[in-house]
Design an enzyme around this catalytic site. Sequence first.
Site, mmCIF file in Angstrom:
data_model
loop_
_atom_site.group_PDB
_atom_site.id
_atom_site.type_symbol
_atom_site.label_atom_id
_atom_site.label_comp_id
_atom_site.label_asym_id
_atom_site.label_seq_id
_atom_site.Cartn_x
_atom_site.Cartn_y
_atom_site.Cartn_z
ATOM 1 N N HIS A 101 1.052 -1.205 0.002
ATOM 2 C CA HIS A 101 -0.053 -0.094 -0.098
ATOM 3 C C HIS A 101 0.745 1.171 -0.026
ATOM 4 C CE1 HIS A 101 -2.383 -2.924 2.344
ATOM 5 N NE2 HIS A 101 -3.510 -2.520 1.973
ATOM 6 N N ASP A 104 1.974 2.236 3.326
ATOM 7 C CA ASP A 104 3.028 1.225 4.118
ATOM 8 C C ASP A 104 4.446 1.560 3.723
ATOM 9 O OD1 ASP A 104 0.776 -0.650 4.393
ATOM 10 O OD2 ASP A 104 1.334 -1.750 2.615
HETATM 11 C C1 XLS Z 1 -7.346 -6.579 4.494
HETATM 12 C C2 XLS Z 1 -7.158 -6.904 3.207
HETATM 13 C C3 XLS Z 1 -5.777 -5.893 2.732
HETATM 14 C C4 XLS Z 1 -5.954 -5.849 1.113
HETATM 15 C C5 XLS Z 1 -5.075 -4.679 0.690
HETATM 16 O O1 XLS Z 1 -8.175 -7.567 5.086
HETATM 17 O O2 XLS Z 1 -6.683 -8.217 2.913
HETATM 18 O O3 XLS Z 1 -4.440 -6.227 3.412
HETATM 19 O O4 XLS Z 1 -5.290 -7.299 0.737
HETATM 20 O O5 XLS Z 1 -5.589 -3.828 0.999
#
Ligand code: XLS
Length: 436
Positions: A101, A104
Site C-alpha cells: 500500500h 506502508d
Molecule cells: C485486509 C486486506 C488488505 C488488502 C489490501 O483485510 O486483505 O490487506 O489485501 O488492501
Amino acid sequence: MKEIFPDIPTIKFEGPDTKNPLAFRYYDANRKVGGKTMAEHLRFSMAFWHSMNGGGADPFGTTTAVRPWDSITDPMELARTKMRAMFELTTKLTIPYFCFHDRDVAPDGETLREANKNLDEIVGEIKTLMKDYPTRLLWGTARLFFHPRYMNGAATSPDPSVFAYAAGQVKKAIEVTKDLGGLNYVFWGGREGYETMLNTDMKRELDNMGFFLQMARDYKKEIGFNGQLLIEPKPMEPTKHQYDSDTGAIWGFLQEYGLLDDLKLNIETNHATLAGHTIQHELHFARVKGILGSVDANQGDTLLGWDTDQFPTDLYVTTSMMYEILLNGGLHSGGLNFDAKLRRPSYTVEDLAQAHIVGMDAFARGLVAAQAIIDDGELPEFIAERYRGYESGIGGKIAGRSVSFKDLEEWALDRKIDRPASGRQEYLESLINRFL
Ligand code: XLS
Ligand code: NI
Ligand code: NI
C-alpha cells in the site's frame, strides 16, 4: 551491500526428509508439474505491510517482533531500510514478487502533496533496488482506511472532501504502480461499508463507489497502465457490513456499473471463510464467471470469527485452491500473495522466513496433488457424468433453450420421475484423500 538478515541464507530445496528448518521440503522452483515449473504456476508474493511493518501488536499489547531496524527513528531512513530488507528477504526466499500500500512504504504527510513527495522518494529507492535484486511488483494499492478521515470509508464517505482526497490518493497510487512495472492494481474496500443503517444512505454510497471505480478505470487507460485492475472481497471488519462482501456481490456490482470487462477479483482465503464460504467456492465462482485474477493466500482459524491472516499450511485447502487455479489456466498476471502475518509469539526473523517457507511448501504440495487429481480424471469425469442428461433428449432441449413451461409440463405429466443418481460425496472425499 551489507546484509540486513545475515542469519537467513538463500533458501534451497532439500526434499521432504531434510531437518533443516530453513529449506524447502516440497517447493522445487524448477520442477515441472503439468508442463509448467512450480515457479511459473505459483508466482509467490510477499505482503510488505505484514512482513515488514507488522510487529505483532494487538488491542491488548504492543509489538513483540525483534527486527534489525528497531533502533532506527528517522521515518525516511526507516522506510528505506525496510524496503531494502524486503528486497533481500524475498530474494533469499526466492519469492519473485511483492505487494504494497502507498502508506506502508513511505510516511504520510500533512497534505496529499507532502505524502506524494515522500512516496516518490521511496519509489526512487525501489527502482534502484530493482536493478540489484530480481523482486518485482505484483500489485500496488492505496491505504484508504487508516487515517481518521477514512473512518466512514473513502469512496463511500458521506463527506465529499474525503471522496476527493481518496481519488487523488488512488490516482497517485496507480501512477506509481505503473512506474514500477506493477502487474496489477488492487482495490480493497477498507471501510467501504457501514456501521449502522440509522445514518447511512446506501444507494448514494454504492453509486459513489461505482463512479469512483469508473474514474479509476478511465484514468488507468488514459495513462496507458496495462496492469489488471483487481477488487478484493471481504464481508466485515473493519466495518460491520462491507459492500464488497463476496465474489457474488462484487460480480453483481461490477455489472451494474459497467465494470465487468475492466476488473477481476483478488480473492483472499480468510475473507472467503468470514463470508461463510470455502475459498474453493469463491475461486470457483470467479473462475466460471471469468473474473479470477489473483489470490491473497492465507488462512483463518475455524474457531475465531475475525481475519486472523495466518500463513497457509492446510494441505486440503491449498489442494482445492490449486485445483481451481489449474482449471482457470493459471493466475495469468496474478499470483499467490502471502497476505499473512506471524502469530504474536513468533517474533524472530527466522519465524518470518519459516512462515513463508511453510506457505510455499503447502502450495507446492497442493499443486502436485491438484495436478494429479486432474490427470487421474475420475473427479472431473464424475461431475461431467452427473450432468450428462443435459446432452440429449429432454435435457438436450433444455440446454438448447428450445423448450417452454408448456412443453416441459407435457413431457413430465405422465412420467414417474424419481430421485437422480447418488451424489457419492463420501466416496469423492476418499478419492481426494488418495492424492494428499
Ligand atoms: C485486509 C486486506 C488488505 C488488502 C489490501 O483485510 O486483505 O490487506 O489485501 O488492501
Ligand atoms: Ni488481502
Ligand atoms: Ni485478510
